[in-house]
Design an enzyme around this catalytic site. Sequence first.
Site, mmCIF file in Angstrom:
data_model
loop_
_atom_site.group_PDB
_atom_site.id
_atom_site.type_symbol
_atom_site.label_atom_id
_atom_site.label_comp_id
_atom_site.label_asym_id
_atom_site.label_seq_id
_atom_site.Cartn_x
_atom_site.Cartn_y
_atom_site.Cartn_z
ATOM 1 N N ASP A 91 0.864 -1.179 0.000
ATOM 2 C CA ASP A 91 0.000 0.000 0.000
ATOM 3 C C ASP A 91 0.904 1.234 0.000
ATOM 4 O O ASP A 91 2.098 1.143 0.306
ATOM 5 C CB ASP A 91 -0.884 -0.048 1.247
ATOM 6 C CG ASP A 91 -1.779 1.163 1.365
ATOM 7 O OD1 ASP A 91 -2.319 1.606 0.334
ATOM 8 O OD2 ASP A 91 -1.932 1.679 2.487
ATOM 9 N N PHE A 151 -18.210 8.573 4.218
ATOM 10 C CA PHE A 151 -17.188 8.235 3.221
ATOM 11 C C PHE A 151 -17.094 6.722 3.062
ATOM 12 O O PHE A 151 -17.233 5.976 4.025
ATOM 13 C CB PHE A 151 -15.831 8.778 3.675
ATOM 14 C CG PHE A 151 -14.694 8.371 2.780
ATOM 15 C CD1 PHE A 151 -14.377 9.113 1.659
ATOM 16 C CD2 PHE A 151 -13.939 7.235 3.059
ATOM 17 C CE1 PHE A 151 -13.321 8.738 0.829
ATOM 18 C CE2 PHE A 151 -12.889 6.850 2.239
ATOM 19 C CZ PHE A 151 -12.594 7.605 1.122
ATOM 20 N N LYS A 162 -16.959 16.645 -0.216
ATOM 21 C CA LYS A 162 -15.522 16.654 -0.504
ATOM 22 C C LYS A 162 -15.104 15.234 -0.859
ATOM 23 O O LYS A 162 -15.670 14.259 -0.353
ATOM 24 C CB LYS A 162 -14.715 17.179 0.683
ATOM 25 C CG LYS A 162 -14.617 16.233 1.852
ATOM 26 C CD LYS A 162 -13.702 16.771 2.935
ATOM 27 C CE LYS A 162 -13.608 15.750 4.081
ATOM 28 N NZ LYS A 162 -12.875 16.253 5.237
ATOM 29 N N ARG A 202 -1.375 15.018 -1.740
ATOM 30 C CA ARG A 202 -2.709 14.404 -1.751
ATOM 31 C C ARG A 202 -3.742 15.509 -1.948
ATOM 32 O O ARG A 202 -3.759 16.498 -1.192
ATOM 33 C CB ARG A 202 -2.965 13.669 -0.441
ATOM 34 C CG ARG A 202 -2.089 12.456 -0.239
ATOM 35 C CD ARG A 202 -2.137 11.965 1.186
ATOM 36 N NE ARG A 202 -3.462 11.543 1.596
ATOM 37 C CZ ARG A 202 -3.981 10.322 1.397
ATOM 38 N NH1 ARG A 202 -3.239 9.421 0.777
ATOM 39 N NH2 ARG A 202 -5.178 10.015 1.808
ATOM 40 N N THR A 226 -2.540 1.296 -4.697
ATOM 41 C CA THR A 226 -3.058 2.422 -3.924
ATOM 42 C C THR A 226 -4.373 2.919 -4.502
ATOM 43 O O THR A 226 -4.668 2.693 -5.679
ATOM 44 C CB THR A 226 -2.031 3.569 -3.902
ATOM 45 O OG1 THR A 226 -2.564 4.674 -3.182
ATOM 46 C CG2 THR A 226 -1.673 4.027 -5.310
ATOM 47 N N ASP A 285 -4.942 6.158 -4.468
ATOM 48 C CA ASP A 285 -4.665 7.538 -4.863
ATOM 49 C C ASP A 285 -4.689 7.692 -6.378
ATOM 50 O O ASP A 285 -4.606 6.725 -7.133
ATOM 51 C CB ASP A 285 -3.291 7.973 -4.344
ATOM 52 C CG ASP A 285 -3.379 8.439 -2.902
ATOM 53 O OD1 ASP A 285 -4.502 8.504 -2.380
ATOM 54 O OD2 ASP A 285 -2.331 8.723 -2.298
#
EC number: 7.6.2.1
Length: 1135
Positions: free
Chosen positions: A415, A554, A577, A608, A688, A690
């Site tokens: 990760d 979330f 968000k 990020r 990941t 991201d």
Amino acid sequence: MDCCSLVRTLVNRYCAGEEDWVDSRTVYVGHREPPPGAEAYIPQRYPDNRIVSSKYTFWNFIPKNLFEQFRRIANFYFLIIFLVQLIIDTPTSPVTSGLPLFFVITVTAIKQGYEDWLRHKADNAMNQCPVHFVQHGRLVRKQSRKLRVGDIVMVKEDETFPCDLIFLSSSRVDGTCHVTTASLDGESSHKTHYAVQDTKGFHSEEDIDSLHATIECEQPQPDLYKFVGRINVYNDQNDPVVRSLGSENLLLRGATLKNTEKIFGVAIYTGMETKMALNYQSKSQKRSAVEKSMNVFLVVYLCILISKALINTVLKYVWQSEPSRDEPWYNRKTEAERQRNLFLRAFTDFLAFMVLFNYIIPVSMYVTVELQKFLGSYFLTWDEEMFDEEMGEGPLVNTSDLNEELGQVEYVFTDKTGTLTENNMEFKECCVEGHVCVPHAVCNGQVLPDASAIDMIDASPGASGREREELFFRALCLCHTIQVKDDDEVDGPQKSPDSGKRSAYISSSPDEVALVEGIQRFGFTYLRLKDNYMELLNRDNDIERFELLEILSFDSVRRRMSVIVKSAAGEIYLFCKGADSSIFPRVIEGKVDQIQSRVERNAVEGLRTLCVAYKTLIPEEYEGIRELLQDAKVALQDRDKKLAEAYEQIETDLVLLGATAVEDRLQEKAADTIEALQKAGIKVWVLTGDKMETAAATCYACKLFRRNTQLLEVTTKRLEEQSLHDVLFELSKTVLRSSASLTRDNFSGLSADMQDYGLIIDGAALSLIMKPREDGSSSNYRELFLDICRNCSAVLCCRMAPLQKAQIVKLIKLSKEHPITLAIGDGANDVSMILEAHVGIGVIGKEGRQAARNSDYAIPRFKHLKKMLLVHGHFYYIRISELVQYFFYKNVCFIFPQFLYQFFCGFSQQTLYDTAYLTLYNISFTSLPILLYSLMEQHVAMDMLKRDPALYRDIAKNALLRWRAFIYWTLLGLFDALVFFFGAYFMFENTTVTSNGQVFGNWTFGTLVFTVMVLTVTLKLALDTHYWTWVSHFVIWGSLLFYIVFSLLWGGVLWPFLSYQRMYYVFIQMLSSGPAWLAIVLLVTISLLPDVLKKVLCRQLWPSATERVQTRNQCLSVEQPTVFMLSQTSSSLTF
């Protein structure tokens, strides 16, 4: 009404479908049934609150334990051999196989019995602890085991919850309580739980006893973080008030109440149905490659055993085909023996030979291997270099069965956030309406801490822009799940939201804390959530209050969260968000291009990013949203799916406000660790969630990608321009053309003379690759994708959902090479890949302990992976592979002379060795040296293994347990056995070896062979030992001394319990003979010579990297004393 209720009850009880009562349960709070007009429920039986973690009882321990032990093939095999020895006339005593088996079974039973006794003690202590019940309006104290589903329980501060409870009320006015779940998931931070809205005002026993309610919830399941239910509260009205129940209303058994005087709760899961008990059930067992090789070798040796027995049986009847041999004058058969069936006699002889040769299967090997793994795991936990002072944590071993697998890893799946990075977020900047705001402005190299914002792109925003800017800051102050607690209420380190106030922000997400702290520097401070109102302090130091209407939580699939709030002026806002990929498609207004370009720029720098959007709701619109959410929340079936569908409908038509950038620094020595792993021939993949640019920047920073790495992309953006088929075939041509011109090592992506490739793939592209082709053919693009990956030094998988991480690991794990995989992560979203990989490692990080709790091993930092694999894994594999091969070798040495002896005794099943030697060979004479070797051997120094990661390649692909190595050890054992037997045979054939003219007899011959064998196998291990300590000397030479002392005592005393005295004076007589001493020295030397020559020649002609390092170290160790002596000589000459 009563009649209708009765009919409905009967219909529900006898005609309802199975799922109506299996998939959910109904609990009467306080055992008070609902009013007559309410819906009828099917009564169910629930277990009491006793926890039973023990496996055995006093009555079933012996049969159950024996059954479990004899399920193991080796134990069952030796039981059969023992029974055969009891039933038929066999050449060896039943003691020879019965005693080792009894020893192994007894030791294991004692160990398991003691462990179970400790579990019984713990269970009794837990089941008898006092609990406060509410009965008839007052508190009653009872034992925990008497608690039942539906009982109302009071728990005080610092007490643990006795079962799984629905939180009804608290001594706190706001109806909250703080809980720690360290005993469940290892997390020591305080979590906030919320009482049911309609019951939080019941603060006394009388009030809570008057509650009239029923709870409908799902049946017990082990997920600690998921709960679905609803409560029906009956007031004076006919229709009950229905409230949804989630994990925030559930208090789990084993958790501890903190910073709250007392709470009331109703029991819904008790005893073995609590989530704690369900989580203690064992996970599926992982088996190491060494264990699989060991089982294959056992099958080979079993085939050898059967072959030996079959050959000897056939040769016996060939030998006895002549009457003079079948019935010699001194051993005439009885009439019954002559009439006996030939096939029955042959089968009996076959079993007798099986018994005679059965020692080739080493029963003690299993015990030694288990002992080695269990004791060896402590070396990992004791390693002080892997202890993290800041966290106060060291490595954890959750299973010792996979120790040696750490030395065989070929792929590491890691990760990013919290594993490669610190997961310690620092707010860097925000972009509002295209204007960049930074917390600390810099002017002429000087930091201006008072500057609230500086426009980095164009002119300062106007009046409307200023209004949007403030709305952006309010959105960040309100769109989160942060709890604010006073310092005196929080244990451990905190982050203060305001330097002038003693309070702390607590959140499960470090991003949220970083954003709320960063916004403080722009004049907006989040204060608290009180009575469902969120309070914040604006730039004018005025407190603004917003009513919190809804939270859209979330999740890793949506990758966003939202809140719906109502301002003091009555305006209703939805603030959202999330990741740019989940926000931009839902935006219909705002400066998308400017904000998107800034987001991409920040992502390239490794920051990020999150985007913030909003929309205004009119009351009627909100009312529809509220009803939609309420219907989804109270659903018992598919609640998560219905909530996700509701969120999709609500989070649309947004106005983009801006974006934030947060920095997550790389962990210390993460780059060095990845570089070392790649040099060791291990491929590293980063998985990941991201976005691609952020993850790629991190990969460059940690040296996964290098500046000369050519990046290949299989991303959604590229697939919009080309089809998946074309992209994969184009990439395949690129990498295969390079690999065709240069010989590439399958393991390593590092090479000085070749093009280095790195692959980037996102979740959407992976879904297309994993999906079968549209033409319905079974083949898909997986093999093509795998071919590309094999020729890439590193792979980055971004935008990955947790399930996709597991799919990637499984894809590589089941590929045709069947490589050993390791997955490492720190969060709950990494658990699936940790469980899927051959070896799962959890990082004890800031995202909780779910990963560490579900892993095979846990480490404090990613950098510790280097030593865990390159040092500990290397040693574990070297030690256990030598142990396995050595056990088979010494048993071949042991049994093959017995096989040869049959050719000289007319296949009469006469034993070569005495019963005591047969019994104690594997138990006492040769077991301790190899156990110590397998715990302490260091063929190369630790520092050298860390400095030269390439040494890891020498043991890759199960190198020491391949067929070539196995055959070498087996042939070495056969050679040594031939030397033992024929050396003793030819040396004393027709030769007088004693001073009085007597010759050696059968037992002296066998004892000589056995003595040479014990000396040879022990000295063979001594020659293989590189790391000598006083313990090694004591055990190796002590075991030889023990054999000699035992033999002197065994043959020097007339033992009264023996029916025979065939060994009396045999060993002493043998040692009194000069030729016997000569034979021992000569035969031991000849036996060891081939192995020594092989090692010398291999080191000189074809040395491995490890052998070169060993030679270099030996040269250095010789040079150092010489240099020291020369320096001493020169110094003395000087004076």
